[in-house]
Design an enzyme around this catalytic site. Structure first.
Site, PDB file in Angstrom:
ATOM      1  N   ASP A 192     -45.934   7.857 -16.858  1.00 48.94           N
ATOM      2  CA  ASP A 192     -44.481   7.642 -16.946  1.00 48.94           C
ATOM      3  C   ASP A 192     -44.083   6.168 -16.933  1.00 48.94           C
ATOM      4  OD1 ASP A 192     -44.233  10.404 -16.929  1.00 48.94           O
ATOM      5  OD2 ASP A 192     -44.057  10.480 -14.743  1.00 48.94           O
ATOM      6  N   GLY A 235     -43.331   4.462 -19.430  1.00 50.25           N
ATOM      7  CA  GLY A 235     -42.410   4.161 -20.536  1.00 50.25           C
ATOM      8  C   GLY A 235     -43.161   4.000 -21.852  1.00 50.25           C
ATOM      9  N   LYS A 236     -44.340   4.648 -21.935  1.00 48.68           N
ATOM     10  CA  LYS A 236     -45.185   4.526 -23.125  1.00 48.68           C
ATOM     11  C   LYS A 236     -44.452   4.997 -24.384  1.00 48.68           C
ATOM     12  CE  LYS A 236     -48.100   7.253 -21.064  1.00 48.68           C
ATOM     13  NZ  LYS A 236     -47.499   7.322 -19.733  1.00 48.68           N
ATOM     14  N   GLY A 275     -44.941  13.682 -20.992  1.00 50.68           N
ATOM     15  CA  GLY A 275     -43.517  13.746 -21.342  1.00 50.68           C
ATOM     16  C   GLY A 275     -43.100  12.339 -21.703  1.00 50.68           C
ATOM     17  N   HIS A 276     -42.968  12.069 -22.983  1.00 51.84           N
ATOM     18  CA  HIS A 276     -42.667  10.710 -23.446  1.00 51.84           C
ATOM     19  C   HIS A 276     -41.225  10.674 -23.955  1.00 51.84           C
ATOM     20  CE1 HIS A 276     -47.232   9.831 -24.085  1.00 51.84           C
ATOM     21  NE2 HIS A 276     -46.921  10.180 -22.856  1.00 51.84           N
ATOM     22  N   ARG A 282     -67.938  24.669 -23.401  1.00 52.12           N
ATOM     23  CA  ARG A 282     -68.291  25.120 -24.755  1.00 52.12           C
ATOM     24  C   ARG A 282     -67.808  26.543 -25.075  1.00 52.12           C
ATOM     25  NH1 ARG A 282     -74.342  23.281 -23.707  1.00 52.12           N
ATOM     26  NH2 ARG A 282     -73.725  24.234 -21.765  1.00 52.12           N
ATOM     27  N   GLN A 294     -50.460  10.032 -19.865  1.00 54.09           N
ATOM     28  CA  GLN A 294     -50.758   9.809 -18.440  1.00 54.09           C
ATOM     29  C   GLN A 294     -50.994   8.306 -18.204  1.00 54.09           C
ATOM     30  OE1 GLN A 294     -52.725  12.712 -20.000  1.00 54.09           O
ATOM     31  NE2 GLN A 294     -50.714  13.565 -19.646  1.00 54.09           N
ATOM     32  N   ALA A 321     -40.245  13.838 -16.614  1.00 56.64           N
ATOM     33  CA  ALA A 321     -39.749  14.227 -17.945  1.00 56.64           C
ATOM     34  C   ALA A 321     -40.289  15.597 -18.349  1.00 56.64           C
ATOM     35  CB  ALA A 321     -40.154  13.178 -18.977  1.00 56.64           C
ATOM     36  N   THR A 322     -41.384  16.038 -17.733  1.00 59.37           N
ATOM     37  CA  THR A 322     -41.971  17.331 -18.079  1.00 59.37           C
ATOM     38  C   THR A 322     -41.569  18.406 -17.081  1.00 59.37           C
ATOM     39  OG1 THR A 322     -43.827  16.271 -19.161  1.00 59.37           O
ATOM     40  CG2 THR A 322     -44.193  18.534 -18.472  1.00 59.37           C
ATOM     41  N   ASP A 340     -35.277  -3.967 -15.393  1.00 59.29           N
ATOM     42  CA  ASP A 340     -33.842  -3.904 -15.050  1.00 59.29           C
ATOM     43  C   ASP A 340     -33.578  -3.083 -13.795  1.00 59.29           C
ATOM     44  OD1 ASP A 340     -34.766  -1.891 -17.091  1.00 59.29           O
ATOM     45  OD2 ASP A 340     -32.898  -0.932 -16.481  1.00 59.29           O
TER      46      ASP A 340
HETATM   47  P1  GDP Z   1     -43.875   7.866 -20.535  1.00 56.80           P
HETATM   48  O1  GDP Z   1     -44.399   9.180 -20.107  1.00 56.80           O
HETATM   49  O2  GDP Z   1     -44.791   6.744 -20.184  1.00 56.80           O
HETATM   50  O3  GDP Z   1     -43.478   7.820 -21.979  1.00 56.80           O
HETATM   51  O4  GDP Z   1     -42.557   7.620 -19.684  1.00 56.80           O
HETATM   52  P2  GDP Z   1     -41.402   8.704 -19.383  1.00 56.80           P
HETATM   53  O5  GDP Z   1     -40.620   8.928 -20.620  1.00 56.80           O
HETATM   54  O6  GDP Z   1     -41.962   9.882 -18.693  1.00 56.80           O
HETATM   55  O7  GDP Z   1     -40.559   7.934 -18.283  1.00 56.80           O
HETATM   56  C1  GDP Z   1     -40.000   6.702 -18.521  1.00 56.80           C
HETATM   57  C2  GDP Z   1     -38.490   6.796 -18.295  1.00 56.80           C
HETATM   58  O8  GDP Z   1     -37.952   5.502 -18.192  1.00 56.80           O
HETATM   59  C3  GDP Z   1     -37.751   7.449 -19.438  1.00 56.80           C
HETATM   60  O9  GDP Z   1     -36.631   8.119 -18.925  1.00 56.80           O
HETATM   61  C4  GDP Z   1     -37.314   6.264 -20.297  1.00 56.80           C
HETATM   62  O10 GDP Z   1     -36.151   6.536 -21.060  1.00 56.80           O
HETATM   63  C5  GDP Z   1     -37.035   5.250 -19.242  1.00 56.80           C
HETATM   64  N1  GDP Z   1     -37.283   3.842 -19.620  1.00 56.80           N
HETATM   65  C6  GDP Z   1     -38.262   3.333 -20.414  1.00 56.80           C
HETATM   66  N2  GDP Z   1     -38.208   1.991 -20.412  1.00 56.80           N
HETATM   67  C7  GDP Z   1     -37.170   1.648 -19.612  1.00 56.80           C
HETATM   68  C8  GDP Z   1     -36.634   0.402 -19.182  1.00 56.80           C
HETATM   69  O11 GDP Z   1     -37.100  -0.660 -19.524  1.00 56.80           O
HETATM   70  N3  GDP Z   1     -35.561   0.456 -18.339  1.00 56.80           N
HETATM   71  C9  GDP Z   1     -35.020   1.629 -17.902  1.00 56.80           C
HETATM   72  N4  GDP Z   1     -33.992   1.578 -17.058  1.00 56.80           N
HETATM   73  N5  GDP Z   1     -35.516   2.822 -18.278  1.00 56.80           N
HETATM   74  C10 GDP Z   1     -36.579   2.821 -19.112  1.00 56.80           C
HETATM   75  P1  IMO Z   2     -47.105  10.975 -19.171  1.00 56.95           P
HETATM   76  O1  IMO Z   2     -47.892  10.971 -20.458  1.00 56.95           O
HETATM   77  C1  IMO Z   2     -47.117  11.448 -14.854  1.00 56.95           C
HETATM   78  C2  IMO Z   2     -50.022  14.261 -13.167  1.00 56.95           C
HETATM   79  C3  IMO Z   2     -49.486  15.528 -12.532  1.00 56.95           C
HETATM   80  C4  IMO Z   2     -50.562  15.775 -11.493  1.00 56.95           C
HETATM   81  C5  IMO Z   2     -51.836  15.323 -12.202  1.00 56.95           C
HETATM   82  C6  IMO Z   2     -52.604  16.438 -12.872  1.00 56.95           C
HETATM   83  O2  IMO Z   2     -45.720  11.463 -19.328  1.00 56.95           O
HETATM   84  O3  IMO Z   2     -47.229   9.672 -18.473  1.00 56.95           O
HETATM   85  P2  IMO Z   2     -52.232  18.027 -14.977  1.00 56.95           P
HETATM   86  O4  IMO Z   2     -51.025  18.753 -15.466  1.00 56.95           O
HETATM   87  O5  IMO Z   2     -52.762  17.034 -15.932  1.00 56.95           O
HETATM   88  O6  IMO Z   2     -53.273  18.949 -14.453  1.00 56.95           O
HETATM   89  O7  IMO Z   2     -51.717  17.203 -13.678  1.00 56.95           O
HETATM   90  O8  IMO Z   2     -51.415  14.396 -13.192  1.00 56.95           O
HETATM   91  N1  IMO Z   2     -49.571  14.047 -14.565  1.00 56.95           N
HETATM   92  C7  IMO Z   2     -48.677  13.119 -14.925  1.00 56.95           C
HETATM   93  N2  IMO Z   2     -47.934  12.274 -14.179  1.00 56.95           N
HETATM   94  N3  IMO Z   2     -47.035  11.405 -16.196  1.00 56.95           N
HETATM   95  C8  IMO Z   2     -47.794  12.229 -16.958  1.00 56.95           C
HETATM   96  O9  IMO Z   2     -47.837  12.117 -18.302  1.00 56.95           O
HETATM   97  C9  IMO Z   2     -48.635  13.161 -16.324  1.00 56.95           C
HETATM   98  N4  IMO Z   2     -49.472  14.123 -16.766  1.00 56.95           N
HETATM   99  C10 IMO Z   2     -50.048  14.638 -15.674  1.00 56.95           C
HETATM  100  O10 IMO Z   2     -48.228  15.337 -11.952  1.00 56.95           O
HETATM  101  O11 IMO Z   2     -50.367  14.916 -10.391  1.00 56.95           O
HETATM  102 MG    MG Z   3     -43.850  10.797 -18.892  1.00 56.04          MG
END
Ligand code: GDP
Ligand code: IMO
Ligand code: MG
Length: 420
Positions: free
Chosen positions: A12, A14-15, A39-40, A142, A221, A296-297, A330
């Site tokens: 999470d 912000g990828k 959850g991106h 497998r 992740q 986000a998920t 920010d």
């Molecule tokens: P990801 O899984 O790495 O793609 O990240 P997520 O989408 O799960 O979580 C990142 C959250 O931060 C999302 O709600 C984005 O919209 C938000 N976000 C990303 N970059 C920024 C930033 O620079 N500032 C703020 N305030 N929010 C951001």
């Molecule tokens: P993104 O791509 C944050 C965490 C789960 C749990 C552990 C194992 O949005 O960054 P799983 O469902 O893989 O068996 O869960 O990993 N987890 C994440 N945490 N962002 C994610 O993806 C995650 N995907 C899995 O919360 O602790």
């Molecule tokens: Mg995420």
């Protein structure tokens, strides 16, 4: 040539936003591991979209998106997501491709995930319950069915064999759940999946590379959730680090060029497991509130804390990070004082290394304090206008982790990014 964008913390970071920002300069965006546990979040035409399975380049008409062999694919989630993407006028049949070798998540994988977590009780991983662990177990065991099997006449037999195996495991767990509704949805989604472009992923991507196309590999992740190098057993079941790109797409290590590591300006984690800099106080609450730190998920509140430079430096090392993107800077705008963790205190001794065992030892973070910048940074687009205290904070981080912060993201919007 392949560049990589991946997470340096516990996910999470912000990828999604960063991949979406860079996608226009790439011809191909490829997911190489993980599944619908990801959850991106992106903002498209001002609308929030969360992608779980589809690469974050999908909203750029000229970008080819590929789900690589290293991914575990849930057809139901994919179908739902394709409908969302189509509502933005994107034709997934034109610019989404799936590797034949991608492993399929079946309904009983989700049931097994649930059963396993229930059995673990207090020590549960905090899985997203999307069937990730069981699906990867069937890959290494497998037994899996793969996207290329869907059109084979033996697919149903293969599926039934797998389901029977899973049923025995579920019986051992004494886990009872009626999966008939899931199964109905699954088979509907399978029919849909068959209409998409299922290709030989490794030839597809290597042909693109030979044609001189630029490929961006999108991690899911984060490095501290990596199956080998993360905070085991509180990790996910794939290699989230840059090494995962080669095996998750079928490209040679010689093709890997830039590795862009994404980190928040602070730190979050969702689910169980060690988190040395976690703040279980009003400051942590403040970070969660200002940063809207909810999964986000799964919608779960994210645990929040200060940036952990011990873990970040480790992540840069194992990934070969060449550039760092610092997101959510920010969110720190209103904090008077900021802390960064520079060492772990373990049993009275200080170390700047991530230990083998983080779950059974008590880690006391050693902090260095910085003055906050107390200014609204969300509208800044020129590095020269960033507050001096933010530059001091970033310079210290650069020197500590040995990799340069090249971009600062200062808001969720596509345009909210400052190049240093
Ligand atoms: P990801 O899984 O790495 O793609 O990240 P997520 O989408 O799960 O979580 C990142 C959250 O931060 C999302 O709600 C984005 O919209 C938000 N976000 C990303 N970059 C920024 C930033 O620079 N500032 C703020 N305030 N929010 C951001
Ligand atoms: P993104 O791509 C944050 C965490 C789960 C749990 C552990 C194992 O949005 O960054 P799983 O469902 O893989 O068996 O869960 O990993 N987890 C994440 N945490 N962002 C994610 O993806 C995650 N995907 C899995 O919360 O602790
Ligand atoms: Mg995420």
């Amino acid at each position: 040539m392949v560049d990589v964008i991946l997470g340096l913390q516990w996910g999470d970071e912000g990828k999604g936003k960063i991949v979406d920002y860079f996608a226009p300069i790439y011809d191909v965006v490829a997911r190489f591991q993980g599944g619908p546990n990801a959850g991106h979040t992106l903002y498209v035409d001002g609308k929030k979209v969360v992608l779980h399975q589809i690469p974050s380049g999908i909203f750029h008409q000229h970008t080819t998106n590929i789900i690589g062999n290293g991914v575990v694919l849930d057809p139901v989630t994919l179908k739902r997501e394709c409908d969302i993407v189509a509502s933005f006028g994107i034709d997934v049949r034109k610019n989404l491709f799936i590797s034949e070798r991608t492993n399929i998540i079946v309904p009983t994988h989700r049931a097994l995930d649930k059963a396993s977590e229930l059995q673990k009780g207090e020590s549960k991983i905090g899985s997203t319950l999307k069937g990730i662990g069981p699906a990867y177990m069937d890959k290494t065991g497998r037994n899996a069915v793969r996207a290329g099997d869907l059109i084979d006449k033996h697919f149903t037999t293969q599926y039934i064999k797998l389901r029977l195996k899973h049923q025995k495991l579920l019986d051992n767990f004494h886990f009872i759940e009626d999966i008939s509704a899931w199964e109905e949805e699954f088979f509907e989604a399978i029919e849909f999946l068959k209409t998409l472009n299922i290709v030989n992923g490794e030839y597809f991507i290597n042909n693109k590379i030979s044609e001189g196309k630029k490929v961006l590999a999108e991690g899911a992740q984060g490095s501290m959730l990596d199956i080998d190098f993360g905070t085991f057993p509180f990790v996910t079941s794939s290699n989230t680090i840059s090494a995962g790109v080669c095996k998750g797409l079928g490209v040679s290590q010689k093709q890997i060029n830039e590795v862009l590591g994404v980190t928040k300006a602070y730190c979050t984690r969702v689910g169980g497991g060690p988190f040395p800099t976690e703040l279980e106080d009003s400051t942590g609450e403040e970070l969660r509130k200002i940063g809207s730190e909810f999964g986000a998920t799964t919608g779960r509140p994210r645990r929040c804390g200060w940036i952990d430079l011990v873990a970040l430096k480790y992540a840069c090392m194992i990934n070969g990070v060449t550039q760092v993107v610092m997101t959510k800077a920010d969110v720190l705008d209103s904090f008077k004082e900021l802390n960064v963790c520079t060492a772990y205190g373990i049993n009275g001794k200080e170390t700047a290394e991530v230990p083998f065992q983080m779950t059974r030892v008590n880690i006391d973070p050693v902090y260095k304090s910085f003055k906050g910048w107390n200014a609204d940074t969300t509208k800044i687009s020129d590095a020269a206008n960033l507050p001096a205290n933010m530059s001091t904070y970033i310079t210290f981080i650069n020197e500590f982790i040995g990799a340069p912060v090249k971009y600062v993201s200062n808001g969720p919007g596509r345009e909210q990014i400052v190049r240093l």
